[in-house]
Design an enzyme around this catalytic site. Structure first.
Site, PDB file in Angstrom:
ATOM      1  CD  GLU A 473      24.968   8.646  33.155  1.00 54.02           C
ATOM      2  OE1 GLU A 473      24.745   8.616  32.195  1.00 54.02           O
ATOM      3  OE2 GLU A 473      26.438   7.686  33.315  1.00 54.02           O
ATOM      4  CG  ASN A 476      21.919   9.434  38.860  1.00 50.13           C
ATOM      5  OD1 ASN A 476      23.332  10.185  38.064  1.00 50.13           O
ATOM      6  ND2 ASN A 476      22.058   7.923  38.980  1.00 50.13           N
ATOM      7  CE  LYS A 492      25.815   9.496  40.543  1.00 50.58           C
ATOM      8  NZ  LYS A 492      24.953   7.896  40.748  1.00 50.58           N
ATOM      9  CG  ASN A 541      29.570  -2.530  45.479  1.00 52.83           C
ATOM     10  OD1 ASN A 541      30.330  -2.796  46.765  1.00 52.83           O
ATOM     11  ND2 ASN A 541      29.311  -1.377  45.540  1.00 52.83           N
ATOM     12  CB  CYS A 596      24.586 -27.915  31.070  1.00 49.82           C
ATOM     13  SG  CYS A 596      23.749 -28.657  31.777  1.00 49.82           S
TER      14      CYS A 596
END
Length: 1029
Positions: A473, A476, A492, A541, A596
């Protein structure tokens, strides 16, 4: 000698320097390119950079790293200065010099110029090859805001620094060097350098529990939240009820505990009632610098390794001796065990002889990973010098890698490396088989480092296998320096592989487009891992890291992990039988926002942004996906109606029928639906809450219901002329049109066209509904499992009957197009919806709204990133890669944490592997694996006896995955002892072995069963290298 300034054409003429182009006072920041960096530096710093020019001398290993990083960052102009010609040596240190440049004897700066310039079209890159020496007129430097010197004699560095320091305002000066295994960076930003934001940390807002009415007044945080303040810092107050004198005021704090602090005399103020928020106020700080001449004898040194506090000063002394040798001899020392340089340095500096020997005999060499680390640090200092953002280095950082062997030069591209680590270790790197997962920012930097070091050469049967499923992208390009604009939307991994081969054509690279996860375990099997020497993760991650770590541990392979967040970075080195693994420690889970709170009681802007993101997912992604799944499993609307009437139940179909019956068929319907959503979200919701809980509502203990952190909402009346209202309605309508496949034109998006349609929309009158839940433990309901009243069932059946009778249930109407959130494409209006919805909800609850940039970061869970920290972290990992190849001992491996903003760098020993004791003479670690070989008739009883015979302890339980093969207390399990392992496990065809979990009886009755390492059971005595996991 006159130097040439940066110009539009990138060249001036001697004697007639072209002035720098006029720089605008402000600029539009290209968010599609700089988005991740904006979250690190902020717009003000980015704009200062875009008006600044840098002079960089020395385009060797270190210089080209700095050039790459500051051009990617987006300074206005850079002049690259160098007088040397390309040599074979440069091919192993400078990633922008090619073999043809060496053959044609190009000047280094001319070889790299175009390759540096194409990194960022917004940066003017010019070159100079004029001589820079003691006789040069330095007045040309007045055109620059920062001067960076590499590969420059110390006497000249001192002269240029003195000139820069004496200017008004001072020209910021940075001197840095890499000599073999040691390095240094020096900064001088003048006598009074003001920093607007010393840390770069985003100030937190915290709710107040109480403020005492005394001298000094004590502020206590709500819910025992830690404030994270330091004595002497200042905070400002707002939204306090009772002690209103504090609102809008700023006070210096004295920390009393992690949860409280004093602010001065509050005894004359009104008593504190409730509510209130405080926030850290960032104060500018002034730093004082001395010149290099002053600092040489009494240096201020950063200490990276606290286990060796004496090392920086020793290195400082040794490097000064090296400088003196260079001044005297005019060449870098050749590698030898007892070189003239060693004798010189030893006589010049009374320090550790072994350190002197290591530094002096490989000073002529260059470790490209060390240049990457130093380049990252020095580049961040350049950005600090230009922007006044973050605390500058005061004033030296000096470090060395490890004591090394040295090698004799062979006239190839690896001589600079060979001079530092020796021939045998060079050869090991060439034969290495590396698996790298991820080809993003860190992955690109790692590939560059491995290419320069010759890791995985084809002629030595080495290989680098890389995999990444992502496409490139535009965002990047700001950090992932192997990619260019023409690579956008290309994979990539294959693009990075091709770029790495340009750096070093001798590499063997196998590029894949796969995730590494359980679904690809047949590809990345144990047989695949068995061929590897090393695994490198370049992931973003935790889940993926944990999986790759588990596979590495299972196959007893070293793993190098790293990551960055803004200016912070970390490395973790995982070595079989020596260290703990990534999975050995777990970060605390992220705190979830109660349902909530999101639904009815937001207190801070993060709550409204998450609410808006949830609304997007529900309306435009989740519901359309449910709708499609439902109609894929049901043949027709008529069949659904028939079954529902028979069963008297709408379970699983109520939401689908609602979507079908209310489905818009034209653009005007989408606008009407969006207008009704506005009324529902921002008016009716507030009216309902205030109906259920009037402002004077009190709890059982007599306290007000609406008090901090609960905020009472205020209904919003729709005004199309309000840009926020218009943005919400139009973006919502466009998204509805997208999921329902309804076309619209640009003309229909105009204010006049929208206004005309909305004027005809009838908004139903508000009627109070049932009471709102305030239970924070309640989870978000599953829309498929929601209970439906009998009246709603009747309505749904009626709606479905009506739709069928009107012949509107066509195959096209039984399909929707789910939309998946994409934050970086402004044309898709995803961020328009989230930003407007969040801001409207914030206004409704009197919460200070976030700008679009902050909203995008939170909604998109964007990790701030900058090329400087990426380069540094990859360099640190690559240094550890050398140690893994060299089979170094535990004490030499180092984990690292750094924050270039402060700046701080901390090297620590890796966590030593722990052993679990089963019996006095039996223990195991995470790296151990027991092995049992069976055969076709091998029974469970045989297996248990084999474990006892081989390892001295009898199993009491055997488990395969989630299947319990043998648990004595389970009915019928004793009969299993006679069954064969084949029959119990039922292996798939071709499977050679399974890993079993085995436990043992405790030595003392009543204790828990004792664990064991995994027991690998082979179904036959064959043990092939290509075994299937």
């Amino acid at each position: 000698m006159l130097f040439i300034s940066p110009t539009e054409s990138h060249r001036g003429t001697p004697g007639h320097p072209s002035p720098l182009p006029t720089m605008a006072d402000s600029m539009d920041i290209d968010d599609s390119l700089y988005s991740r960096q904006r979250y690190v530096l902020g717009d003000s710093a980015m704009q200062k950079m875009a008006r600044s020019a840098v002079f960089l001398s020395g385009i060797g290993a270190l210089g080209v790293e700095i050039a790459k990083n500051i051009v990617l960052a987006g300074v206005k102009a850079v002049t690259l200065h160098d007088c040397k010609r390309c040599e074979v040596w440069d091919l192993g240190t400078n990633f922008f010099i090619r073999e043809e440049d060496v053959h044609s004897q190009k000047k280094r700066v001319e070889a790299v110029h175009s390759r540096v310039a194409e990194l960022n079209p917004y940066v003017q890159v010019s070159v100079s090859t004029d001589v820079l020496d003691e006789n040069t007129d330095l007045s040309f430097l007045k055109r620059y805001q920062c001067v960076v010197l590499t590969e420059t004699k110390l006497s000249l560095q001192k002269r240029i620094d003195h000139f820069c320091h004496s200017q008004q305002p001072p020209i910021k000066f940075i001197g840095c060097d890499v000599f073999g295994i040691c390095s240094r960076v020096f900064c001088d930003f003048g006598e009074a350098f003001e920093v607007s934001d010393p840390t770069g940390e985003e100030p937190k807002e915290l709710f107040i529990q109480n403020i005492s009415q005394e001298n000094p007044g004590v502020v206590t945080c709500m819910d025992s939240r830690t404030h994270g303040l330091q004595t002497g810092q200042s905070v400002c107050f707002k939204e306090i009820n009772g002690m209103t004198e504090l609102n809008g005021t700023t006070h210096q704090v004295t920390v009393l505990s992690p949860y409280s602090f004093a602010i001065g005399d509050t005894s004359s103020f009104q008593p504190y009632a409730h509510a209130g928020i405080f926030r850290l106020v960032k104060m500018p700080k002034t730093f004082t610098f001395e010149t290099m001449e002053q600092q040489l004898s009494d240096p201020r040194l950063l200490t990276p390794d606290f286990s060796k506090p004496e090392a920086p000063l020793q290195l400082h002394t040794i490097m000064l001796a090296l400088d003196a040798f260079l001044e005297q001899q005019c060449f870098k020392p050749l590698t030898s065990s007892r070189s003239p340089c060693f004798e010189w340095v030893l006589s010049y500096s009374c320090v550790n002889q072994e350190l002197v020997r290591s530094v002096s005999r490989c000073a002529r060499g260059c470790l490209s990973p060390l240049a990457a680390v130093v380049g990252g640090i020095a580049s961040q200092e350049v950005l600090k010098a230009l922007t006044g953002k973050f605390s500058p280095l005061q004033q030296w950082v000096e470090a060395h890698c490890f004591n090394v062997d040295f090698g004799v030069c062979r006239g190839d591209r690896y001589d600079a490396l060979r001079a530092c680590i020796g021939e045998s270790l060079c050869l090991k790197l060439h034969t290495f088989q590396v698996f790298m997962v991820g080809c993003g920012a860190i992955g690109c930097e790692m590939l560059k480092n491995m290419a320069l070091m010759g890791v995985g050469l084809s002629r030595c049967s080495g290989e680098i296998c890389i995999t990444d499923p992502d496409l490139i992208e535009k965002s990047n390009l700001n950090r992932q320096f192997l990619f260019r604009p023409q690579h956008i939307r290309k994979p990539k991994s294959t693009t990075a592989a091709a770029a790495s081969l340009e750096i070093n054509p001798e590499l063997q690279i196998d590029a894949h487009l796969n995730k590494v996860c359980p679904a690809t375990e047949d590809m990345y099997s144990d047989a695949f891992f068995s061929r590897l020497n090393l695994v490198v993760t370049a992931l973003d991650n935790v889940e993926a890291r944990r999986y790759v770590d588990s596979r590495s541990v299972s196959n007893q392979k070293a793993l190098l992990d790293s990551g960055t967040m803004g200016t912070k970075g970390h490395t973790e080195i995982i070595v079989p039988y020596l260290t703990e693994s990534y999975n050995s420690h777990r970060d605390p889970p992220e705190e979830e926002i109660p349902f909530c709170t999101l639904k009815s009681f937001p207190a801070v802007i993060e709550h409204t942004i998450q609410w808006a993101r949830d609304k997007f997912e529900s309306a435009f992604s989740h519901k359309p996906s449910i709708y499609n799944m439902f109609w894929q499993t049901h043949s027709s609307a008529q069949e659904v109606l028939r079954v529902r009437i028979i069963l008297h139940s709408m379970e699983g179909s109520f939401q689908v029928i609602k979507l079908l019956s209310r489905r818009p068929t034209q653009w005007e319907h989408c606008l009407a639906l969006a207008r009704l959503k506005f009324d529902k979200y921002f008016k009716r919701k507030a009216l309902q809450l205030l109906h259920s809980f009037p402002l004077d509502t009190r709890l059982k203990d007599g306290s007000l219901f609406w008090q901090s952190p609960k905020r009472p909402p205020s209904p919003i009346e729709f005004e199309l002329s309000d840009p926020l209202h218009f943005s919400f309605v139009v973006s919502s309508a466009r998204l509805f049109a997208g999921i329902y496949n309804i076309p619209h034109s640009e003309e229909q998006l105009s204010y006049e066209a929208v206004s005309s349609v909305l004027a005809e929309v009838e908004v139903p009158e508000y009627k109070p509904a049932e009471k709102v839940s305030t239970d924070e433990t309640v989870k978000k309901p599953d829309q498929l499992q929601m209970t439906v009243s009998s009246e709603e069932e009747r309505q749904a059946i009626s709606q479905l009957q009506k739709a069928i009778s009107s012949s509107s249930v066509t195959p096209e109407r039984l399909r929707m197009t789910p939309t998946f959130f994409e934050k970086d494409d402004d044309s898709n209006v995803h961020m328009d919806f989230v930003a407007s919805a969040s801001a409207l909800r914030a206004h409704m609850y009197a919460i200070e709204a976030a700008d679009r940039l902050q909203t995008k970061r939170i909604a998109g869970k964007i990790i701030p990133a900058i090329a400087t920290s990426t380069a540094a972290v990859a360099g640190l990992v690559s240094l550890e890669l050398i140690k893994v190849a060299g089979g170094y001992g535990f004490e030499l491996f180092k984990n690292c944490f750094f924050n270039l903003a402060i700046p701080v760098m901390v090297l620590t020993e890796t966590a030593q592997v722990k052993r679990t004791q089963i019996r006095d003479d039996i223990s195991f670690s995470i790296w151990d694996r027991w092995t049992i070989f069976g055969h076709e008739d091998f029974t469970l009883s045989d297996f248990m006896n084999a474990v006892k015979e081989e390892y001295g302890i009898e199993p009491t339980m055997v488990v395969h995955g989630v299947k319990m093969l043998y648990v004595p207390v389970m009915p019928g399990h004793n009969k299993r002892l006679k069954l064969t392992m084949h029959k119990l496990i039922k292996p798939s065809a071709g499977r050679k072995y399974v890993d079993l979990t085995v436990s043992f009886a405790p030595e003392v009755d009543g204790d828990e069963d004792l664990p064991s390492p995994p027991v690998r059971y082979y179904f036959s005595r064959e043990r092939e290298s290509g075994e299937t996991a």
